[in-house]
Design a protein around this motif. Sequence first.
Motif, PDB file in Angstrom:
ATOM      1  N   ASP A  27       0.603  -1.125  -0.116  1.00 16.56           N
ATOM      2  CA  ASP A  27      -0.182   0.509   0.234  1.00 16.56           C
ATOM      3  C   ASP A  27       0.745   1.528  -0.046  1.00 16.56           C
ATOM      4  O   ASP A  27       0.788   1.787  -0.321  1.00 16.56           O
ATOM      5  CB  ASP A  27      -0.453  -0.118   0.969  1.00 16.56           C
ATOM      6  CG  ASP A  27      -1.934  -1.069   1.194  1.00 16.56           C
ATOM      7  OD1 ASP A  27      -1.871  -2.146   0.173  1.00 16.56           O
ATOM      8  OD2 ASP A  27      -2.978  -1.374   1.691  1.00 16.56           O
ATOM      9  N   GLY A  28       1.462   1.030   0.482  1.00 19.96           N
ATOM     10  CA  GLY A  28       2.943   1.996   0.429  1.00 19.96           C
ATOM     11  C   GLY A  28       4.077   2.463  -0.588  1.00 19.96           C
ATOM     12  O   GLY A  28       3.908   4.011  -1.402  1.00 19.96           O
ATOM     13  N   ALA A  31       0.835   4.534  -2.616  1.00 24.18           N
ATOM     14  CA  ALA A  31       0.654   5.422  -2.376  1.00 24.18           C
ATOM     15  C   ALA A  31       1.705   6.852  -2.814  1.00 24.18           C
ATOM     16  O   ALA A  31       1.248   8.069  -3.312  1.00 24.18           O
ATOM     17  CB  ALA A  31       0.391   5.277  -0.520  1.00 24.18           C
ATOM     18  N   SER A  34       0.732   6.483  -6.618  1.00 18.92           N
ATOM     19  CA  SER A  34      -0.160   7.762  -6.739  1.00 18.92           C
ATOM     20  C   SER A  34       0.128   9.235  -6.595  1.00 18.92           C
ATOM     21  O   SER A  34      -0.555  10.336  -7.351  1.00 18.92           O
ATOM     22  CB  SER A  34      -1.678   6.959  -6.084  1.00 18.92           C
ATOM     23  OG  SER A  34      -2.500   7.951  -5.845  1.00 18.92           O
ATOM     24  N   ALA A  35       0.943   9.080  -5.280  1.00 19.64           N
ATOM     25  CA  ALA A  35       1.223  10.676  -4.986  1.00 19.64           C
ATOM     26  C   ALA A  35       2.064  11.396  -6.293  1.00 19.64           C
ATOM     27  O   ALA A  35       1.884  11.824  -6.861  1.00 19.64           O
ATOM     28  CB  ALA A  35       1.866  10.911  -3.938  1.00 19.64           C
ATOM     29  N   SER A  65      -1.373  10.779  -1.992  1.00 19.70           N
ATOM     30  CA  SER A  65      -1.019   9.466  -0.402  1.00 19.70           C
ATOM     31  C   SER A  65      -2.332   9.243   0.416  1.00 19.70           C
ATOM     32  O   SER A  65      -2.208   8.779   1.149  1.00 19.70           O
ATOM     33  CB  SER A  65      -0.261  10.443   0.750  1.00 19.70           C
ATOM     34  OG  SER A  65       0.633  11.434  -0.088  1.00 19.70           O
ATOM     35  N   VAL A  66      -3.382   9.468   0.213  1.00 15.67           N
ATOM     36  CA  VAL A  66      -5.009   9.347   0.420  1.00 15.67           C
ATOM     37  C   VAL A  66      -4.924   7.689   0.021  1.00 15.67           C
ATOM     38  O   VAL A  66      -5.568   6.993   1.119  1.00 15.67           O
ATOM     39  CB  VAL A  66      -5.912   9.557   0.156  1.00 15.67           C
ATOM     40  CG1 VAL A  66      -7.441   9.591  -0.031  1.00 15.67           C
ATOM     41  CG2 VAL A  66      -6.239  11.670   0.620  1.00 15.67           C
ATOM     42  N   LEU A  67      -4.234   7.561  -0.843  1.00 15.92           N
ATOM     43  CA  LEU A  67      -4.335   5.916  -1.293  1.00 15.92           C
ATOM     44  C   LEU A  67      -4.040   5.114   0.137  1.00 15.92           C
ATOM     45  O   LEU A  67      -4.397   4.093   0.055  1.00 15.92           O
ATOM     46  CB  LEU A  67      -4.068   6.077  -2.489  1.00 15.92           C
ATOM     47  CG  LEU A  67      -3.986   4.394  -3.142  1.00 15.92           C
ATOM     48  CD1 LEU A  67      -5.689   4.098  -4.042  1.00 15.92           C
ATOM     49  CD2 LEU A  67      -3.354   3.968  -5.153  1.00 15.92           C
ATOM     50  N   LEU A  68      -2.580   5.820   0.585  1.00 13.32           N
ATOM     51  CA  LEU A  68      -2.480   4.677   1.470  1.00 13.32           C
ATOM     52  C   LEU A  68      -3.297   4.536   2.672  1.00 13.32           C
ATOM     53  O   LEU A  68      -3.014   2.897   3.520  1.00 13.32           O
ATOM     54  CB  LEU A  68      -1.591   5.726   2.725  1.00 13.32           C
ATOM     55  CG  LEU A  68      -0.879   4.866   3.731  1.00 13.32           C
ATOM     56  CD1 LEU A  68      -0.029   4.105   3.655  1.00 13.32           C
ATOM     57  CD2 LEU A  68       0.355   5.726   4.654  1.00 13.32           C
ATOM     58  N   ARG A  70      -6.570   2.680   1.905  1.00  7.53           N
ATOM     59  CA  ARG A  70      -7.140   2.034   0.870  1.00  7.53           C
ATOM     60  C   ARG A  70      -8.024   1.357   2.038  1.00  7.53           C
ATOM     61  O   ARG A  70      -8.618   0.826   1.585  1.00  7.53           O
ATOM     62  CB  ARG A  70      -6.550   1.567  -0.477  1.00  7.53           C
ATOM     63  CG  ARG A  70      -5.655   0.398  -0.348  1.00  7.53           C
ATOM     64  CD  ARG A  70      -5.309   0.199  -1.255  1.00  7.53           C
ATOM     65  NE  ARG A  70      -4.391  -0.893  -1.209  1.00  7.53           N
ATOM     66  CZ  ARG A  70      -5.415  -2.062  -1.453  1.00  7.53           C
ATOM     67  NH1 ARG A  70      -6.185  -2.578  -1.877  1.00  7.53           N
ATOM     68  NH2 ARG A  70      -4.272  -3.296  -1.424  1.00  7.53           N
ATOM     69  N   VAL A  77     -11.102   7.282  -0.192  1.00 10.67           N
ATOM     70  CA  VAL A  77     -10.028   6.707  -1.052  1.00 10.67           C
ATOM     71  C   VAL A  77     -10.953   7.410  -2.794  1.00 10.67           C
ATOM     72  O   VAL A  77     -10.659   8.088  -3.191  1.00 10.67           O
ATOM     73  CB  VAL A  77      -9.931   5.611  -1.552  1.00 10.67           C
ATOM     74  CG1 VAL A  77      -8.437   5.552  -3.171  1.00 10.67           C
ATOM     75  CG2 VAL A  77      -9.018   5.742   0.311  1.00 10.67           C
ATOM     76  N   MET A  93      -5.454   6.219  -7.970  1.00 16.73           N
ATOM     77  CA  MET A  93      -6.133   6.187  -6.882  1.00 16.73           C
ATOM     78  C   MET A  93      -7.451   5.698  -6.959  1.00 16.73           C
ATOM     79  O   MET A  93      -8.037   4.720  -6.483  1.00 16.73           O
ATOM     80  CB  MET A  93      -6.216   7.203  -6.317  1.00 16.73           C
ATOM     81  CG  MET A  93      -6.454   7.476  -5.138  1.00 16.73           C
ATOM     82  SD  MET A  93      -6.613   9.255  -3.872  1.00 16.73           S
ATOM     83  CE  MET A  93      -6.629  10.255  -6.035  1.00 16.73           C
TER      84      MET A  93
END
Length: 302
Positions: A27-28, A31, A34-35, A65-68, A70, A77, A93
């Motif tokens: 997930d990191g 993120a 995506s960022a 970074s919101v994808l972190l 999810r 998200v 994302m």
Amino acid sequence: MTTTGEEHATALTGPWWWTRWRSALFDGSLALASAAECAAEGVPFARDAGIPLAAGLVFGLLAGSVLLIRRRWPIAVVLVAIAVTPAQMGFLMGIVGLYTLAACELPRRVIGALAGMSLFGTMIVTFVRVRQDMARGDFTLGDWFVPFAAVTTSLGLTAPPLLLGLYVGARRRLMESLRERADSLERELQLLAERAEERAEWARSEERTRIAREMHDVVAHRVSLMVVHAAALQAVARKDPEKAVKNAALVGDMGRQALTELREMLGVLRSGGEEQGRERRERVAAASVPLVAVGVAAAAAA
């Protein structure tokens, strides 16, 4: 159950809400990707909106970074992805968010509503952008291309992750159901085995009780005969020594027969052979002398 269908009872070996470190690292990585994507797309957005490039860059980094989160808050998200759709950013994302949303344990109406919002948002933004590009003369196609591009783009960005997430979620729930059924079946089999063991122990106890009762009957019969003959021996010992000798020999024979029958019954107790025990009981009954007849003989000898 968590929003991704995982049980709370699962031992958490990863940080925060992740069950494993591998999931946290994955997930990191998503993120970060995506960022980076949103930051790159935030630069042209800042130029078009007339805001500083740094603001567009920071906005893109924060949005991507919101994808972190999810796995913890998939609805957030998807909402952020829908919100940044007019800025033409957050495609990764949006795709990952829809997949996670469809795979989680949320009501279908919530999943359908958010997926519909994402679909129509992407369709409207694509329609406007393609129409603007055609108005600027970037490419010249018929009027049919604008709705076609809007529909195909929105469906291509919404339907595949949504369907894949629904499939993965259904498969996960099926596996959990099968695992629960297997555990329940194992518990039932264990319970049946315990009950069978209890019934077997009860049957063994009943068999021991029955054999002990038969041993008591046979041995008591022989000992009673020995007592009668001993009394007769005592009565005739002085009057008729020859009869006393015969009665003493008879008492000895009965004692040996009692020991033999006792050993046979103990053998039945060890082996548990029902048929063998029945045959021995019949043989003992056939060889036994009635107690009344022995008493009459002893009285006559006296």
